[in-house]
Every structure is written in structure tokens, then in C-alpha cells.
Design a protein around this motif. Structure first.
Motif: not given
Length: 468
Positions: A117-142
Motif C-alpha cells: 500500500x505505502x510502497x515500503x514496509x519493514x520487519x526488524x528483530x526486537x530483543x527483550x533481555x532479562x535476567x531469566x533469559x532473552x526473548x526475540x520477536x519480529x516487529x513490523x513497521x510501515x
């Protein structure tokens, strides 16, 4: 600009330039126009007219939301049955499980729709770093949120993403810059947050201002349709898939509005003289006409001057021109499909119902076949890189059971709209029965297994190595 629509603040742009990066060529005006067509909020849909009272009025044109329909259709055709896979069995098992558990395929499909729709979109890795461990998610942007920092003809290697976030219940602005550390050869994610236009210290928020991903591959990807950008030279941004179809969309929604107007204004009405309308007294003793149900606009009272000689009721039922308008409507749909890469036969308002087989679609619409392939090639390369970086980061930070140096992740698309998948399966099973190809290749092609995993599942066939 639409109400509450996001725009990158000036202080964010100042932060980027203070780090030595130049802002990309501005395509904000085009992106805004595409977004307005996508959401059917373009000024085209507000029509001004002079009323019988001599005053200026406004009314909204009706819309089939053709821009959104086009983007939704492309996203469905391309990403409906996509699958990530790697030739390394451990990486293949991990990435497929991750995609299923996190709903990543649905996120990709929505991201592709917005990117088209807008000509460009993006996906990027997002890190949640905690003492109990790290979680990684993929987030989208327009396109409004993505700010390429370093790019050339081969693509974008560094990029910033600006979004709204909530900090202790109060709205704030967050900037995340995915940049390469030249000395270490790894990507870093630099995060800055502003509240009320003022920077918030990272220790207050409990965030890592400069996070080393340890990954040498790009931790983001930009997505664009496989269409050359003709509105801005040397731009890292793409162009909307319906950019060339704006005039067709104008004609389509004008015809759609005309169909409604023709039906609404030329409904049959009954003209009745006052002498034939019953009256009754209200609670104040005044006589009033007895209402004829709830369809007041289909009944009109004739004054004494307009009754005529006969004084009989008559129906006013002019002939509608919906047939002629429908021809314009059909032509607009054909032009829309052609300009957006589907072919002129894809959108047909009067075609017979039922689903077509892939063979019929291929025969009717070679343009659709070619364009699907073009878009898949453009998108698959970028998504594959991002997923490869995801697996590498999961190996480093999450302890994912994946060996170092695994085979890159690729994206396999479901091409049943182009090829008859059931026919291909039947043909390959016949070839397996004839001993032409090994059984494990069937698992690779149609079930997304890696070669090692498929060979392990079919050990008696591991000796034979014939390509397909």
C-alpha cells in the motif's frame, strides 16, 4: 493528515543527523497520498455542492476501497501459505517451530499488505533481555516509521525505526537504530526514548541503549513491491502497487457512487392528492394526515395546483440508467486489475461463481503469473535474510539448539495459483514409484523439511541423489 496518524518528530530526525547520518530523500508526500487512498480518506471522497438553500454542503462519495482490496489480494496471493525452511535440520526445525508458535506468517502477510500500500514496509528483530533469559520477536513497521540510514543499489544495510510506546501509562516516542559496528562486524541496536519531547535516561526505563546482537547479518529487512520507483530517483523506498491505478480507482468509486445515486434518487414514488389522504385529530384537536407506514419518501402529496384534471394518484417511476453505469464500473475494474498487475480479467463483477483451478488461472491470466513471481523473488530474498539473522540471534542469545554455520533460511511460497499443486504431487509420487526420484525429495518439496531431516525420515533412499 488523518487524526492520530504517526509522524516522525523533528527531534528524532535531529538525533539521527547528529550521529552523522543523512536523512533519506523525502517521499512523505507520496506516502501520505498512498495512505489516504488505502484508507479511503483522500480529499477525492469529499464532494462539495451548492444546495437549494444557496449554501455550500459536503457529502462523502461511496467507496469500494479498491486500494485496500488490491493490497489485501496481493498479500493473500503471495503469503497465504508461505513457509520458512533451511537445509540444516536443526535450523529448519527451530525456525518452523518459532514461526508457528509466534504467528509470524500472519504478521508477514499483514506486513506485505501494508508494504504494497505505502510502497515500503519493514520487519526488524526486537530483543527483550532479562535476567531469566532473552526473548526475540519480529516487529513490523510501515513506510512512515522506517528511516533508511545507509543504502545503495544492492539494498539498505542500516536503518532506524521510530514508533510510539507507552512509558508508565504516558505516551512516548522510541527510536531504534539497527547499525553495523565496523570494528566488531556485528549489528548493534541503539535505542532512544523521548517523553514530551525530552529524552528519557535508559536506566530509568531499564533498557539497554546500545545492544550488541553478535550477529553479522542484517537484523531488519525492507519490503517493497517489485516495481521500479519512478517518483523519486536514488531512493531506498519503494512505490505503491496501485500508484499507476489512481485514475482507475477514481473512475471505479465514481461509478459505484453513481449506481447508488441512480438507485436511490429514481425509486418509484406515489403521487397522491390531498383529497385521498385520510386525516385524524391529534391530542390538541388539530387535524393531521394519517402516516403511511415508515416509507415517507415514497409517498408525495400533490398540491391543488398540480393535481390536474383527473385528480387521480399516479406513480412516478423513471427508467434507471444502471445498465450504462455498470458498463463503466466493469471497465474500471478491468483497468484496476491491469494497472495493479493482476491482469484485466482478474476483477469481474459479472463472472460466473466458483473457484478456478490453477490451470484455468494460468491460461486466463499470464500477467498475474509473471507478477507473482516477481514479487516473490523481491520479498523472499529480504525475508530469508531476516529469518537467517533470527536463527543466528536465537543461537547466540536464547541457546537455540542450532549448530554454528547452519544453512541460510529461505522462504518457500505456495504457488498453487500458478501451478497445480495436487497435480505436481501426483506426478512426483508416480516418479517415486518408478524409482526416478527418491522419497525424501517429496518431503523437502511439499512438507518443507531440510535435506538432512528428510533423508533421516527415509533412510533407505539416502543413497540415491537425483535433483528435481
Amino acid at each position: 493528515m488523518a487524526e492520530n496518524q504517526f509522524e516522525v518528530p523533528a527531534y528524532v530526525r535531529a538525533e539521527i543527523t547528529s550521529r552523522g547520518y543523512a536523512m533519506p530523500p523525502d517521499m512523505g508526500e507520496h506516502i501520505e497520498q498512498w495512505y489516504q487512498w488505502y484508507t479511503a480518506t483522500h480529499p477525492f471522497y469529499t464532494e462539495k455542492y451548492l444546495g437549494v438553500d444557496g449554501r455550500s454542503h459536503e457529502r462523502q462519495k461511496l467507496s469500494l476501497r479498491p486500494a485496500r482490496r488490491v493490497c489485501r489480494e496481493w498479500a493473500s496471493l503471495i503469503a497465504n501459505e508461505m513457509q520458512a525452511r533451511s537445509e540444516s535440520a536443526d535450523a529448519n526445525e527451530w525456525v518452523q517451530g518459532y514461526c508457528e508458535d509466534t504467528g509470524l506468517y500472519a504478521l508477514f502477510q499483514r506486513g506485505i499488505e501494508r508494504a504494497f500500500a505505502m510502497g515500503t514496509g519493514a520487519m526488524a528483530l526486537w530483543f527483550d533481555v532479562r535476567d531469566e533469559g532473552t526473548a526475540i520477536r519480529v516487529r513490523r513497521y510501515d513506510a512512515k516509521m522506517a528511516l533508511p540510514l545507509t543504502w545503495d543499489e544492492d539494498g539498505t544495510t542500516e536503518c532506524a525505526f521510530c514508533t510510539r510506546v507507552s512509558v508508565k501509562g504516558k505516551q512516548a516516542v522510541q527510536l531504534q537504530m539497527h547499525v553495523m559496528d565496523a570494528e566488531a562486524g556485528t549489528y548493534h541496536i541503539v535505542t532512544k526514548v523521548w517523553r514530551d519531547g525530552k529524552p528519557v535516561p535508559p536506566d530509568v526505563l531499564g533498557i539497554i541503549e546500545d545492544f550488541d546482537t553478535g550477529c553479522g547479518m542484517s537484523t531488519f529487512c525492507l519490503l517493497s513491491p517489485a516495481i521500479d520507483n519512478t517518483v523519486q530517483d536514488t531512493s531506498p523506498y519503494g512505490v505503491s502497487v496501485f500508484h499507476d491505478a489512481v485514475d482507475a480507482m477514481r473512475m471505479l468509486d465514481t461509478a459505484w457512487t453513481a449506481l447508488y445515486d441512480e438507485t436511490d434518487l429514481l425509486r418509484a414514488v406515489l403521487m397522491v392528492p390531498d383529497t385521498m389522504i385520510a386525516v385524524e385529530a391529534d391530542k390538541d384537536g388539530e387535524k393531521r394526515a394519517v402516516p403511511f407506514g415508515s416509507r415517507e419518501q415514497r409517498l408525495y402529496r400533490l398540491t391543488a395546483a398540480s393535481i390536474g384534471e383527473e385528480g387521480k394518484p399516479y406513480a412516478f417511476a423513471p427508467q434507471m440508467r444502471t445498465g450504462s453505469i455498470h458498463e463503466v464500473y466493469a471497465d474500471a475494474l478491468a483497468a484496476l486489475g491491469d494497472e495493479c498487475g493482476f491482469g484485466s480479467q482478474y476483477f469481474q463483477p459479472d463472472k460466473a461463481g466458483g473457484l478456478k483451478t490453477a490451470t484455468e488461472v494460468s491460461a486466463d491470466n499470464s500477467a498475474l503469473m509473471r507478477n507473482i513471481r516477481n514479487h516473490e523473488n523481491a520479498l523472499g530474498k529480504e525475508l530469508g535474510r531476516l529469518l537467517t539473522a533470527l536463527v543466528e540471534c536465537a543461537r547466540i542469545h536464547m541457546g537455540a539448539p542450532v549448530a554454528e554455520g547452519f544453512e541460510p533460511v529461505t522462504v518457500a511460497w505456495d504457488d498453487s495459483i500458478i501451478t497445480d499443486t495436487q497435480a505436481d504431487k501426483a506426478q512426483m509420487l508416480a516418479e517415486i514409484a518408478a524409482g526416478v526420484v527418491p522419497k525424501w525429495m517429496y518431503l523437502v518439496r511439499f512438507y518443507g523439511m531440510g535435506e538432512d531431516e528428510a533423508r533421516a525420515a527415509m533412510p533407505e533412499q539416502a543413497v540415491l541423489d537425483v535433483g528435481f
